[in-house]
Every structure is written in structure tokens, then in C-alpha cells.
Design an enzyme around this catalytic site. Sequence first.
Site, PDB file in Angstrom:
ATOM      1  N   ASP A   2     -34.888 -30.222  -0.788  1.00 28.48           N
ATOM      2  CA  ASP A   2     -34.783 -31.650  -1.137  1.00 28.48           C
ATOM      3  C   ASP A   2     -34.117 -32.425  -0.005  1.00 28.48           C
ATOM      4  OD1 ASP A   2     -32.219 -30.622  -1.497  1.00 28.48           O
ATOM      5  OD2 ASP A   2     -32.260 -30.789  -3.673  1.00 28.48           O
ATOM      6  N   ASN A  11     -25.255 -30.847 -14.401  1.00 29.47           N
ATOM      7  CA  ASN A  11     -26.109 -31.446 -15.445  1.00 29.47           C
ATOM      8  C   ASN A  11     -27.409 -30.658 -15.617  1.00 29.47           C
ATOM      9  OD1 ASN A  11     -27.582 -32.102 -13.198  1.00 29.47           O
ATOM     10  ND2 ASN A  11     -27.581 -34.315 -13.512  1.00 29.47           N
ATOM     11  N   HIS A  53     -29.550 -29.786 -13.144  1.00 27.03           N
ATOM     12  CA  HIS A  53     -30.648 -30.040 -12.199  1.00 27.03           C
ATOM     13  C   HIS A  53     -30.868 -28.853 -11.273  1.00 27.03           C
ATOM     14  CE1 HIS A  53     -27.695 -32.107  -9.150  1.00 27.03           C
ATOM     15  NE2 HIS A  53     -27.902 -30.878  -8.772  1.00 27.03           N
ATOM     16  N   GLU A  71     -33.775 -33.980 -12.022  1.00 29.48           N
ATOM     17  CA  GLU A  71     -32.691 -34.382 -12.916  1.00 29.48           C
ATOM     18  C   GLU A  71     -33.114 -34.268 -14.384  1.00 29.48           C
ATOM     19  OE1 GLU A  71     -29.827 -34.671 -11.692  1.00 29.48           O
ATOM     20  OE2 GLU A  71     -29.516 -36.402 -10.402  1.00 29.48           O
TER      21      GLU A  71
HETATM   22  C1  F6R Z   1     -28.970 -29.138  -2.831  1.00 25.89           C
HETATM   23  C2  F6R Z   1     -29.544 -29.128  -4.178  1.00 25.89           C
HETATM   24  C3  F6R Z   1     -28.712 -29.327  -5.375  1.00 25.89           C
HETATM   25  C4  F6R Z   1     -27.550 -28.324  -5.442  1.00 25.89           C
HETATM   26  C5  F6R Z   1     -26.749 -28.497  -6.737  1.00 25.89           C
HETATM   27  C6  F6R Z   1     -25.534 -27.607  -6.755  1.00 25.89           C
HETATM   28  O1  F6R Z   1     -29.998 -28.951  -1.863  1.00 25.89           O
HETATM   29  O2  F6R Z   1     -30.719 -28.984  -4.296  1.00 25.89           O
HETATM   30  O3  F6R Z   1     -29.518 -29.211  -6.509  1.00 25.89           O
HETATM   31  O4  F6R Z   1     -28.069 -27.032  -5.381  1.00 25.89           O
HETATM   32  O5  F6R Z   1     -26.352 -29.821  -6.882  1.00 25.89           O
HETATM   33  O6  F6R Z   1     -24.672 -28.006  -5.741  1.00 25.89           O
HETATM   34  P1  F6R Z   1     -23.398 -27.132  -5.333  1.00 25.89           P
HETATM   35  O7  F6R Z   1     -23.942 -25.856  -4.787  1.00 25.89           O
HETATM   36  O8  F6R Z   1     -22.716 -27.940  -4.258  1.00 25.89           O
HETATM   37  O9  F6R Z   1     -22.611 -26.937  -6.562  1.00 25.89           O
END
Ligand code: F6R
Length: 243
Positions: free
Chosen positions: A67, A136, A138, A143
Site C-alpha cells: 500500500d 481496527n 484492517h 478498512e
Molecule cells: C502498512 C500496512 C498496515 C499495517 C498495520 C499494522 O503497510 O499495510 O496495514 O500493517 O497498520 O501496523 P503496525 O505494524 O505498525 O502495527
Amino acid sequence: MTVKIFDDYNSMSAAAADIIIETVKHKPEALLCFATGNTPVRTYEILIEKAKASNTDFSRCFCIGLDEWIGVPKEKYGTCHYLLHQQVFNPLGIKSSQIHIFDGMNTNIKAECNKMDAVIDSKGGVDCMLVGIGINGHIGFNEPGVDVTLKAHEQELHGSTLASGQHYFNEPTPISKGITLGLAQVLKAKKLLLLANGKSKTAIIKQAVEGELTNKVPASYVQRADNAIIIIDKEAGAQLSAK
Ligand code: F6R
């Protein structure tokens, strides 16, 4: 879906790195997809150590980013482009000709999505994809409420995603939207590694792994994916009944 619970962050990270190495050893031209965020940082460090120690050849693989933030220049510290180059591609010697990352500055986001879809299709799907999970639920920037049949698409980001995302940058950065692979592509990865560690992920891991299948918790769809390996530490798995 298989769930693997490890004693600590280091051992879960090593397990994820091993699977990436095995994938490339077995299929040198593999298509690999990487997420950013805090969770995979140790996996990437171990991956680099193990790749060197085992002489794993990454020169024929192709890599994509899961992403990207829309409207943030790729050179800026904190973008997926910046962090994946710093943490994975540069240390592994992966060349720019082997990489495709969303350009969040393209004013034509639809075209950007089509390009990513075409890359994945041309390689016959993703061989190994590493993702994290948001508090949440995702995955990538899919989302809660997302249409689970979507491929790459633009996504309005929720408050908790914007708040945690801000920490990846080294200065306050205006963010509101993201561009992401869709769940249709995530769930089809031949190996889908979903990583989570620490207490902040305990409740959402319970919902994702043992809760109702719902797009209110996009990660709950991993329950349907035979190819998904949930790689978590004891803390993240603390509420799971099937331990
Ligand atoms: C980042 C991504 C997000 C993270 C998620 C968890 O490229 O795709 O979905 O994987 O927000 O983030 P952390 O690992 O920082 O808890």
C-alpha cells in the site's frame, strides 16, 4: 488458515523470515509483497541476515509494496516506498527493475491501481505476501466496511489508521487516503503471512481469527484462506481459545 503462536517477537519474526527465504529458494522468480509498519521490522532485519548466511539469491524475484499514502512524495521518510527501500530492497540488493510500488502522487489513482493489478496478473499472482493488522482489523489499507471483492483501490482512511500512520513519519504529514491492494488479491496470495505482536493486537487477533466473518473486521476473511499463516507472539494470541 493456520495459526502459529511464538514465545516472543524475535522468534515469530524469524519464522516469517524463514518462509520468505524458502519461497525464494523454491521459486527464484517469486513475486513477493511486503507491508511496512512496526510489526515486520524485525522480520526484515532477520531476513537480511538469513539471506546473507544462506546465500539466497533475490536477483530474479519481483517485489511489490502492499500500500501507499496518497499525496505524499515517495522520497519522504515514512512512505512505504521509502521504508521498504531502506529496510528490505537496498540491503537485499534488489534493483529498481525488480520493484513496483504504488505512486501515491499520481493524480490518476485509478491508473495506478490498474498498473498494480496488471503486475500481479502478469506474474500469475503473489507467491508470498507479508501483512500486518491494524487495531481496527484492517489489512493493508482495507478498512472496516471495505468491499472484499476489490482489487487495488483508493481508500479513505479511518482515525486509528491515520493516528498510527503519523508515527511512521519523522514530521507531521498530512494524510487522509491510501492506495492498497484489495482483499481479493491479499487472500489469493499463495502464502499469506499475517503478523501481529504485543498487547495492542490481542483483541483484534481474537476477532480476526475466531470472530464472525465480516467486512467490519476485514482481517476476519483470513479464516477462509487455506494459504494464510497467522504468525503471532504469545501476547497477541493471549485471548485465542484454540491455543
Ligand atoms: C502498512 C500496512 C498496515 C499495517 C498495520 C499494522 O503497510 O499495510 O496495514 O500493517 O497498520 O501496523 P503496525 O505494524 O505498525 O502495527
